[in-house]
Design a protein around this motif. Structure first.
Motif, PDB file in Angstrom:
ATOM      1  N   THR A  55      -7.784   6.038  -4.515  1.00 50.51           N
ATOM      2  CA  THR A  55      -6.658   5.806  -3.614  1.00 50.51           C
ATOM      3  C   THR A  55      -5.575   5.015  -4.329  1.00 50.51           C
ATOM      4  OG1 THR A  55      -7.409   3.666  -2.763  1.00 50.51           O
ATOM      5  CG2 THR A  55      -8.255   5.656  -1.637  1.00 50.51           C
ATOM      6  N   ARG A  56      -4.384   5.058  -3.779  1.00 54.81           N
ATOM      7  CA  ARG A  56      -3.271   4.263  -4.313  1.00 54.81           C
ATOM      8  C   ARG A  56      -3.638   2.773  -4.295  1.00 54.81           C
ATOM      9  NH1 ARG A  56       1.627   5.786  -5.151  1.00 54.81           N
ATOM     10  NH2 ARG A  56       3.236   4.267  -5.526  1.00 54.81           N
ATOM     11  N   GLU A  57      -4.329   2.351  -3.233  1.00 53.60           N
ATOM     12  CA  GLU A  57      -4.712   0.944  -3.102  1.00 53.60           C
ATOM     13  C   GLU A  57      -5.623   0.515  -4.254  1.00 53.60           C
ATOM     14  OE1 GLU A  57      -5.118   3.181  -0.358  1.00 53.60           O
ATOM     15  OE2 GLU A  57      -3.104   2.585   0.271  1.00 53.60           O
ATOM     16  N   LEU A  59      -5.623   1.684  -7.290  1.00 51.43           N
ATOM     17  CA  LEU A  59      -4.791   1.535  -8.486  1.00 51.43           C
ATOM     18  C   LEU A  59      -3.950   0.261  -8.407  1.00 51.43           C
ATOM     19  CD1 LEU A  59      -3.748   2.593 -11.177  1.00 51.43           C
ATOM     20  CD2 LEU A  59      -2.123   4.028  -9.903  1.00 51.43           C
ATOM     21  N   VAL A  60      -3.337   0.016  -7.273  1.00 48.24           N
ATOM     22  CA  VAL A  60      -2.519  -1.190  -7.102  1.00 48.24           C
ATOM     23  C   VAL A  60      -3.374  -2.436  -7.327  1.00 48.24           C
ATOM     24  CG1 VAL A  60      -1.249  -2.574  -5.398  1.00 48.24           C
ATOM     25  CG2 VAL A  60      -0.800  -0.128  -5.594  1.00 48.24           C
ATOM     26  N   GLU A  61      -4.557  -2.464  -6.736  1.00 46.61           N
ATOM     27  CA  GLU A  61      -5.454  -3.613  -6.911  1.00 46.61           C
ATOM     28  C   GLU A  61      -5.775  -3.837  -8.388  1.00 46.61           C
ATOM     29  OE1 GLU A  61      -8.414  -5.232  -4.763  1.00 46.61           O
ATOM     30  OE2 GLU A  61      -6.826  -5.561  -3.345  1.00 46.61           O
ATOM     31  N   GLU A  62      -6.049  -2.772  -9.101  1.00 50.77           N
ATOM     32  CA  GLU A  62      -6.407  -2.911 -10.515  1.00 50.77           C
ATOM     33  C   GLU A  62      -5.222  -3.382 -11.351  1.00 50.77           C
ATOM     34  OE1 GLU A  62      -8.981  -3.373 -13.463  1.00 50.77           O
ATOM     35  OE2 GLU A  62      -9.522  -2.797 -11.429  1.00 50.77           O
ATOM     36  N   VAL A  63      -4.032  -2.880 -11.041  1.00 47.46           N
ATOM     37  CA  VAL A  63      -2.838  -3.285 -11.787  1.00 47.46           C
ATOM     38  C   VAL A  63      -2.621  -4.794 -11.674  1.00 47.46           C
ATOM     39  CG1 VAL A  63      -0.298  -3.167 -11.763  1.00 47.46           C
ATOM     40  CG2 VAL A  63      -1.664  -1.054 -11.749  1.00 47.46           C
ATOM     41  N   TYR A  64      -2.861  -5.343 -10.481  1.00 45.00           N
ATOM     42  CA  TYR A  64      -2.568  -6.762 -10.251  1.00 45.00           C
ATOM     43  C   TYR A  64      -3.795  -7.661 -10.366  1.00 45.00           C
ATOM     44  CZ  TYR A  64       1.856  -4.843  -8.770  1.00 45.00           C
ATOM     45  OH  TYR A  64       3.055  -4.178  -8.738  1.00 45.00           O
ATOM     46  N   ARG A  65      -4.917  -7.106 -10.835  1.00 46.84           N
ATOM     47  CA  ARG A  65      -6.183  -7.840 -10.957  1.00 46.84           C
ATOM     48  C   ARG A  65      -6.010  -9.209 -11.631  1.00 46.84           C
ATOM     49  NH1 ARG A  65     -11.693  -7.132 -11.997  1.00 46.84           N
ATOM     50  NH2 ARG A  65     -11.662  -4.925 -11.555  1.00 46.84           N
ATOM     51  N   LEU A 109      -2.478  -3.961   0.718  1.00 48.60           N
ATOM     52  CA  LEU A 109      -3.264  -4.900   1.517  1.00 48.60           C
ATOM     53  C   LEU A 109      -3.375  -4.428   2.963  1.00 48.60           C
ATOM     54  CD1 LEU A 109      -1.986  -8.306   0.133  1.00 48.60           C
ATOM     55  CD2 LEU A 109      -4.204  -7.253  -0.279  1.00 48.60           C
ATOM     56  N   VAL A 110      -2.269  -3.974   3.522  1.00 46.51           N
ATOM     57  CA  VAL A 110      -2.291  -3.480   4.897  1.00 46.51           C
ATOM     58  C   VAL A 110      -3.236  -2.282   5.003  1.00 46.51           C
ATOM     59  CG1 VAL A 110      -0.902  -2.370   6.703  1.00 46.51           C
ATOM     60  CG2 VAL A 110      -0.018  -4.382   5.503  1.00 46.51           C
ATOM     61  N   ALA A 111      -3.159  -1.365   4.043  1.00 47.20           N
ATOM     62  CA  ALA A 111      -4.033  -0.187   4.074  1.00 47.20           C
ATOM     63  C   ALA A 111      -5.499  -0.581   3.918  1.00 47.20           C
ATOM     64  CB  ALA A 111      -3.631   0.793   2.972  1.00 47.20           C
ATOM     65  N   LEU A 112      -5.782  -1.554   3.069  1.00 48.16           N
ATOM     66  CA  LEU A 112      -7.165  -1.998   2.883  1.00 48.16           C
ATOM     67  C   LEU A 112      -7.703  -2.657   4.148  1.00 48.16           C
ATOM     68  CD1 LEU A 112      -6.849  -3.309  -0.761  1.00 48.16           C
ATOM     69  CD2 LEU A 112      -8.304  -1.417  -0.013  1.00 48.16           C
ATOM     70  N   VAL A 113      -6.881  -3.451   4.805  1.00 50.23           N
ATOM     71  CA  VAL A 113      -7.301  -4.074   6.062  1.00 50.23           C
ATOM     72  C   VAL A 113      -7.559  -2.999   7.111  1.00 50.23           C
ATOM     73  CG1 VAL A 113      -6.553  -5.549   7.969  1.00 50.23           C
ATOM     74  CG2 VAL A 113      -6.212  -6.304   5.616  1.00 50.23           C
ATOM     75  N   GLY A 119     -11.317  -7.022   0.843  1.00 56.04           N
ATOM     76  CA  GLY A 119     -12.387  -7.786   0.215  1.00 56.04           C
ATOM     77  C   GLY A 119     -13.253  -6.931  -0.689  1.00 56.04           C
ATOM     78  N   THR A 120     -12.807  -5.705  -0.985  1.00 56.40           N
ATOM     79  CA  THR A 120     -13.602  -4.836  -1.839  1.00 56.40           C
ATOM     80  C   THR A 120     -12.937  -4.572  -3.181  1.00 56.40           C
ATOM     81  OG1 THR A 120     -12.624  -2.830  -0.929  1.00 56.40           O
ATOM     82  CG2 THR A 120     -14.624  -3.649   0.136  1.00 56.40           C
ATOM     83  N   GLY A 121     -11.870  -5.269  -3.482  1.00 59.94           N
ATOM     84  CA  GLY A 121     -11.175  -5.075  -4.750  1.00 59.94           C
ATOM     85  C   GLY A 121     -10.781  -6.409  -5.334  1.00 59.94           C
ATOM     86  N   PRO A 122     -10.302  -6.412  -6.572  1.00 59.76           N
ATOM     87  CA  PRO A 122     -10.028  -7.676  -7.264  1.00 59.76           C
ATOM     88  C   PRO A 122      -8.999  -8.568  -6.591  1.00 59.76           C
ATOM     89  CG  PRO A 122      -9.286  -5.792  -8.564  1.00 59.76           C
ATOM     90  CD  PRO A 122     -10.043  -5.251  -7.402  1.00 59.76           C
ATOM     91  N   VAL A 123      -7.910  -8.008  -6.090  1.00 57.41           N
ATOM     92  CA  VAL A 123      -6.885  -8.832  -5.439  1.00 57.41           C
ATOM     93  C   VAL A 123      -7.428  -9.359  -4.113  1.00 57.41           C
ATOM     94  CG1 VAL A 123      -4.583  -8.838  -4.404  1.00 57.41           C
ATOM     95  CG2 VAL A 123      -4.949  -7.717  -6.607  1.00 57.41           C
TER      96      VAL A 123
END
Length: 187
Positions: A55-57, A59-65, A109-113, A119-123
């Motif tokens: 998902t896009r989320e 990738l975004v989480e990994e970029v900002y890890r 973050l909104v999509a993950l919530v 709480g399932t990714g690095p950010v």
């Protein structure tokens, strides 16, 4: 998400790292870009991108890890200089500024919530840890309730950022964060 980095073949690891670098550059440009366009810029197929980042989320989480970690130090400094409730408010404001400077993080973050994956990714993991530290300090000081789950506060914070996350909305953000912190006080 994908297996830990150490279990990937060398070529798969190179593709993954190249996708992260390419996505970071694309996000930093401030322009909206599709995942397929990121894959093309990285010189890999869309299937490769989606295999690493479904998902896009993700990738975004990994970029900002790695960029989120300094906010933990900010929280510690705030707890040394402020009462816990004020430290929580100030940290959430800093997080909002951090997120506002990084394209895609608020939406992720909104999509993950919304998907129940906060709480399932690095950010998200780091936000949850920091909020847990701040909430625990507040509960110990008697300033904040002791029955608050950091995941819930993270969800609330994501919601606030979805409404008032833009730099020109800082006054509204501060008012909303004040309401959030007041709602976390013991009754």
């Amino acid at each position: 998400m994908t297996p830990p980095r150490s279990t990937l073949r060398a070529d798969a690891q190179r593709n993954r790292e190249h996708l992260i670098v390419t996505a970071a550059e694309a996000f930093a440009s401030g322009q909206a870009i599709s995942l397929d366009a990121i894959a093309k810029r990285a010189g890999v197929g869309s299937g490769t991108l989606y295999r690493h980042f479904p998902t896009r989320e993700d990738l975004v989480e990994e970029v900002y890890r790695d960029q989120i970690r300094p906010l933990r130090d900010d929280a510690r400094v705030l707890l040394e200089t402020e009462q816990p409730a004020k430290a929580l408010h100030a940290w959430m404001r800093r997080f909002a500024e951090w997120a506002g400077e990084r394209r895609g993080i608020c939406e992720a973050l909104v999509a993950l919530v919304a998907s129940g994956r906060f709480g399932t990714g690095p950010v998200c993991d780091e936000v949850q840890r920091v909020l847990g530290m701040l909430l625990e300090a507040g509960a110990e000081a008697g300033e904040l309730r002791s029955d608050i789950d950091p995941v819930d506060v993270g969800g609330i914070l994501a919601g606030v950022l979805s409404v008032a996350g833009a730099p020109e909305q800082r006054a509204q953000l501060d008012r909303m964060l004040t309401i959030v912190v007041d709602g976390l006080r013991p009754r």
